[in-house]
Motif scaffolding. Sequence first.
Motif, mmCIF file in Angstrom:
data_model
loop_
_atom_site.group_PDB
_atom_site.id
_atom_site.type_symbol
_atom_site.label_atom_id
_atom_site.label_comp_id
_atom_site.label_asym_id
_atom_site.label_seq_id
_atom_site.Cartn_x
_atom_site.Cartn_y
_atom_site.Cartn_z
ATOM 1 N N ASN A 135 -27.802 35.475 45.290
ATOM 2 C CA ASN A 135 -28.055 36.582 46.215
ATOM 3 C C ASN A 135 -27.045 37.723 46.059
ATOM 4 O O ASN A 135 -27.416 38.884 45.880
ATOM 5 C CB ASN A 135 -28.031 36.028 47.640
ATOM 6 N N LEU A 136 -25.769 37.385 46.126
ATOM 7 C CA LEU A 136 -24.726 38.421 46.058
ATOM 8 C C LEU A 136 -24.759 39.209 44.749
ATOM 9 O O LEU A 136 -24.782 40.441 44.775
ATOM 10 C CB LEU A 136 -23.345 37.789 46.251
ATOM 11 N N PRO A 137 -24.766 38.532 43.584
ATOM 12 C CA PRO A 137 -24.824 39.307 42.331
ATOM 13 C C PRO A 137 -26.077 40.184 42.227
ATOM 14 O O PRO A 137 -26.000 41.294 41.708
ATOM 15 C CB PRO A 137 -24.839 38.233 41.240
ATOM 16 N N PHE A 138 -27.213 39.706 42.782
ATOM 17 C CA PHE A 138 -28.429 40.515 42.726
ATOM 18 C C PHE A 138 -28.286 41.792 43.560
ATOM 19 O O PHE A 138 -28.619 42.878 43.117
ATOM 20 C CB PHE A 138 -29.651 39.708 43.197
ATOM 21 N N ILE A 139 -27.776 41.610 44.791
ATOM 22 C CA ILE A 139 -27.574 42.788 45.650
ATOM 23 C C ILE A 139 -26.607 43.756 44.976
ATOM 24 O O ILE A 139 -26.824 44.969 44.957
ATOM 25 C CB ILE A 139 -27.057 42.356 47.040
ATOM 26 N N ILE A 174 -35.122 46.996 48.873
ATOM 27 C CA ILE A 174 -35.028 45.736 48.111
ATOM 28 C C ILE A 174 -33.915 44.856 48.665
ATOM 29 O O ILE A 174 -34.085 43.647 48.849
ATOM 30 C CB ILE A 174 -34.782 46.009 46.606
ATOM 31 N N ILE A 175 -32.761 45.484 48.990
ATOM 32 C CA ILE A 175 -31.636 44.705 49.518
ATOM 33 C C ILE A 175 -32.014 44.086 50.867
ATOM 34 O O ILE A 175 -31.716 42.913 51.119
ATOM 35 C CB ILE A 175 -30.376 45.602 49.658
ATOM 36 N N LEU A 176 -32.711 44.856 51.710
ATOM 37 C CA LEU A 176 -33.135 44.325 53.008
ATOM 38 C C LEU A 176 -34.075 43.138 52.828
ATOM 39 O O LEU A 176 -33.932 42.110 53.491
ATOM 40 C CB LEU A 176 -33.828 45.422 53.827
ATOM 41 N N ILE A 177 -35.029 43.284 51.892
ATOM 42 C CA ILE A 177 -35.971 42.187 51.642
ATOM 43 C C ILE A 177 -35.216 40.951 51.160
ATOM 44 O O ILE A 177 -35.426 39.834 51.642
ATOM 45 C CB ILE A 177 -37.047 42.601 50.608
ATOM 46 N N LEU A 178 -34.270 41.179 50.222
ATOM 47 C CA LEU A 178 -33.475 40.061 49.694
ATOM 48 C C LEU A 178 -32.715 39.359 50.808
ATOM 49 O O LEU A 178 -32.612 38.136 50.837
ATOM 50 C CB LEU A 178 -32.487 40.574 48.648
#
Lengths: 368, 126
Positions: free
Chosen positions: A189-193, A360-364
């Motif tokens: 999660n963190l690296p993706f955001i 995208i970040i909110l969805i994630l």
Amino acid sequence: MEFIILFITILFVSILQITIPFLVKRNVVFGVTIPYEHAQDPKIMQYKKRYALITAIISVIVLIGFLIWSQVNTLQQPKLVLTGSILPFVILFTSMILYFFFHYKLSKLKREEDWYSNIRQVHVTDLRARAKDEMLSSFVHLIPMVITATLILLSANLFEQLPNQIPIHWGADGQPDAFTDKSWISVLNLPFILLIMQAMFLAINIFTKRSGIKIQAGNVTSSTLRQLRLRKYSSWFLFLTNILITILFSFLQLNLLYDQLFSDRWLLFFPFGFLFVMLIGALVLAVKVGSVDSDLEGKGITGQTNEQESVDEDKYWKGGIFYFNPHDPSIFVEKRFSIGWTLNFANPIGYVVVFLPVIIILILSFTL
Amino acid sequence: MISLNPESELPLYRQLTNQIMEAIVRDELATNDMLPSVRAFASDLGVNMHTVNKSYHELETKGIIKIVPKKGAIIIANKRQQITAHQLNKLGEAFQPLVVEALVNGISQQELQDLITKVLVKIKED
């Protein structure tokens, strides 16, 4: 410690809000375009001073109130942090109301005085300005992305060894305070955001570079210098932000991968250290940009006759704040009542660059 | 400096064409210099991209620039070169209605030559 940080933040916001009419381009007063020869009109200066005075009084009340309140009551930390975080918005909100009040007054004054009636309005540019542009190359934003890629590989490698509970939320002290079950999504999660934010920074840099270098026909030398400084220093500030966020996220991810890698003292230092560096960066940007082609520059409007001005674009600025100009291919333009950039809301690319990453970040975050 | 006046009778793109040519005459732009991309130029001026695009195409037709897609345009006109018979011909045709207009208004040959000299001086001075 928390109190000092919060106090400095409120002080910083106050000073910026008080001084902003004197830091913005002097031919745009409270979001209203004025020809350069009238920029220092006594009435306009009076409005600016009144705005500054009222904002200053409110800021002092807020700061002293906060100081006394925190001394008298022995407060629980969360309550202190909550109040201290709301107070800057109180100042922002009051200065916003004052802005609209003076924006209205100035629009009225402009209609009455009809300043533009005898002035030729032109579109100008200097073909040499692009060669003097010192914005950072967009490629520098690829460097932090390499770090993220490394983090993703590392996380994938260590996936099997990780505990079944993964932290998903951290307090202001850097300590995790919420957990979820282990899965590929929660571990990465963190690296993706981080990667999405880095892509956003890259895109902002690319599209700012493509946006127009806006020169004011009424004051060519100063307005060119101001635009070039805004581009240069804001691109550095953007890169600084990218680096700090990359460090913060890498550090949280590493702490997740290797349990208790960093001591609690580091955990405390990081968020505060970052806030401090960001404030200094913002201050440098404000001084470097705000000292050119503003009231701070003094009276020096040189070398130009006053019969020629840039086209009055007030009709494209809704409320003096939102820029909506379908003719202008620029995606970012200089803000009118602050230092920095704002979107050309008539250009759909801008929405993609700024709002898509946020969505995208909110969805994630919500799928966890 | 490029300066376009929306109030002028001359369309914006034509003004831009003229000013780029004037910049070449005044040595502010030289052969092989790059002009910015249509998007960048229009952004800097705060005008529609069509305006710059139309001007670039006009300049290309005149043989003054060569458009490089996405990058901008390169100046190919060379002041030191001898003008070709073809270009001379085209210019003659463009001059004709203006000369006719001058003659209709009773200009003498000497006055016409003086007028051209005056215009030449003005262009170099500006």
